[in-house]
Design a protein around this motif. Structure first.
Motif, mmCIF file in Angstrom:
data_model
loop_
_atom_site.group_PDB
_atom_site.id
_atom_site.type_symbol
_atom_site.label_atom_id
_atom_site.label_comp_id
_atom_site.label_asym_id
_atom_site.label_seq_id
_atom_site.Cartn_x
_atom_site.Cartn_y
_atom_site.Cartn_z
ATOM 1 N N LEU A 150 3.165 0.852 -4.460
ATOM 2 C CA LEU A 150 3.444 2.241 -4.804
ATOM 3 C C LEU A 150 4.812 2.685 -4.297
ATOM 4 O O LEU A 150 5.210 2.343 -3.181
ATOM 5 N N LYS A 151 5.494 3.488 -5.089
ATOM 6 C CA LYS A 151 6.785 4.019 -4.675
ATOM 7 C C LYS A 151 6.644 5.002 -3.519
ATOM 8 O O LYS A 151 7.504 5.083 -2.630
ATOM 9 N N VAL A 152 5.579 5.787 -3.552
ATOM 10 C CA VAL A 152 5.385 6.838 -2.559
ATOM 11 C C VAL A 152 4.026 6.646 -1.888
ATOM 12 O O VAL A 152 3.009 6.494 -2.566
ATOM 13 N N MET A 153 4.032 6.622 -0.557
ATOM 14 C CA MET A 153 2.789 6.590 0.211
ATOM 15 C C MET A 153 2.728 7.839 1.086
ATOM 16 O O MET A 153 3.759 8.355 1.525
ATOM 17 N N PRO A 154 1.546 8.346 1.357
ATOM 18 C CA PRO A 154 1.422 9.503 2.257
ATOM 19 C C PRO A 154 2.010 9.181 3.627
ATOM 20 O O PRO A 154 1.903 8.063 4.130
#
Length: 416
Positions: free
Chosen positions: A339-343
């Motif tokens: 994923l490009k963005v993780m929390p």
């Protein structure tokens, strides 16, 4: 209603809830008892998939060797502790005997029956009972990093398409990126099962509680069962720490803990607890919109309205009730690779649960051989949520003597 019409369902997970629902709709008085809270076990924080795509059992050609290798791997999606194998050798030998194509195909037919029935029953249940459980019919996306694995999966797709009428849509690189922009560039592609769906498990269980209460079902929580009241070859009721509950029928929907109740059931129940994990974050901006499985790493991601859940892994560690932080790290590290963005903030929930694994991959649904009015609904492996409505309907049909909508033979407790 009188006690002569009462069914006591032991277990307040999704299988027990679905069984109670269909029994109540069939006109039976129902009491649900659970040693913890209603919906607090494996029904609480799994990935929420309702997945007819998951037709094939874990016991398949090549699975045995792949499982044995995990004993020596430092980090892998499946972990098996050698001590568990030695302690429960019979279960693992039975599993090994099932790792053949003929067994896999036969199990797949029976698994598909429950999955397809449940998929339709969820549509009915959500419509008829107005369930608010974040029900979404976006399908399920299997994502691959390598072209080799992507192409190899084409063989599985062909098998599912030709033998089980469960086709997927192939999405190579650019098509995958267009469908799910949250994925990192450079991935090989994916396979999308458009008939799958997902929901939020804790919301489903809250809605089940609402509906069951409206149907007059009594729910007793934190009420461990100490035994059965026996009269000959029948159970006259259930003994709990809160007193005795008279019953005309008893249903054990006790998941991975079912083998611990062997004395009450009067039969052997070959279920092995397979520990799964999940971690739930606030949903990040730019996060995924599709539920996905990163198939090469066996990690799943589910976007809910306000959360993002990363889950899966399988740990055969017996009834170990500790949270293994290495397994949570495996989940988040793997998701970050796709994923490009993780929390970035703290997690909303860190969770583990025991999946009830059977050696042949099939649940155990039917009358116990020792007691004429005691029934089992357990051993759903990794598919309890997906199989719950059909299991509940089948149990209600068997208990009430109604013609079953599925052939119950493959799931019978007597097969062991």
């Amino acid at each position: 209603m009188s006690d002569s019409n009462r069914v006591v369902v032991i277990g307040g997970g999704v299988i027990g809830a679905a069984s109670a629902y269909h029994l109540a709709k069939a006109g039976r008085a129902v009491t649900v008892v659970d040693r913890a809270g209603f919906g607090a076990g494996c029904s609480h924080a799994n990935c929420g998939y309702v997945c007819p795509s998951h037709v094939l059992p874990l016991a398949a050609p090549g699975a045995l060797w792949a499982t044995l290798k995990t004993m020596f791997a430092r980090n892998s999606p499946v972990k098996v502790r050698p001590g568990v194998v030695l302690r429960d050798l019979g279960w693992f030998l039975n599993f090994a005997r099932r790792c053949k194509r003929s067994h896999m195909m036969a199990a797949g037919v029976a698994i598909r029956g429950l999955l397809v029935s449940s998929r339709g029953l969820y549509d009915d249940l959500i419509r008829d009972e107005h369930l608010e459980c974040e029900w979404q019919t976006k399908g399920l996306l299997f994502v691959f990093r390598s072209h080799h694995a992507m192409d190899h999966y084409a063989e599985t797709d062909r098998l599912l398409r030709d033998e089980f009428e469960t086709p997927a849509r192939r999405l190579d690189g650019a098509a995958l990126a267009a469908l799910e922009p949250a994925l990192r560039p450079g991935l090989a592609g994916g396979w999308r099962y458009e008939g799958d769906a997902h929901l939020k498990p804790d919301r489903l269980m809250a809605e089940f509680r609402r509906v069951l209460t409206g149907l007059g079902v009594e729910i007793r929580e934190h009420c461990p069962v100490a035994g059965l009241i026996r009269r000959g070859d029948r159970a006259a009721g259930v003994i709990t720490i809160g007193g005795e509950i008279p019953a005309a029928d008893v249903v054990f929907a006790t998941g991975a803990c079912t083998p611990q109740l062997r004395a009450e059931l009067g039969c052997r129940v070959p279920i092995q607890p397979g520990k799964g994990y999940s971690i739930t974050f606030p949903r990040p901006a730019g996060g995924p919109v599709n539920p996905m499985i990163f198939e090469e790493d066996r990690v799943a991601v589910t976007p809910f309205h306000d959360n993002l859940r990363v889950g899966s892994t399988m740990e055969f560690a017996g009834y170990d009730d500790r949270l293994n932080r290495d397994r949570l790290a495996y989940l988040t590290d793997t998701a970050a690779a796709y994923l490009k963005v993780m929390p970035t903030g703290p997690a909303d929930d860190e969770w583990w649960g025991w999946r009830p694994m059977t050696p042949d991959g099939l649940p155990i649904i039917g009358r116990t051989p020792a007691l004429a009015n005691v029934w089992l609904a357990a051993g759903h492996n990794m598919l309890g949520l997906s199989m719950a409505p059909a299991t509940g309907k089948l149990i209600a049909e068997l208990v009430t003597g109604t013609k079953p909508h599925l052939d119950p033979t493959p799931y019978a407790p007597t097969r062991f």
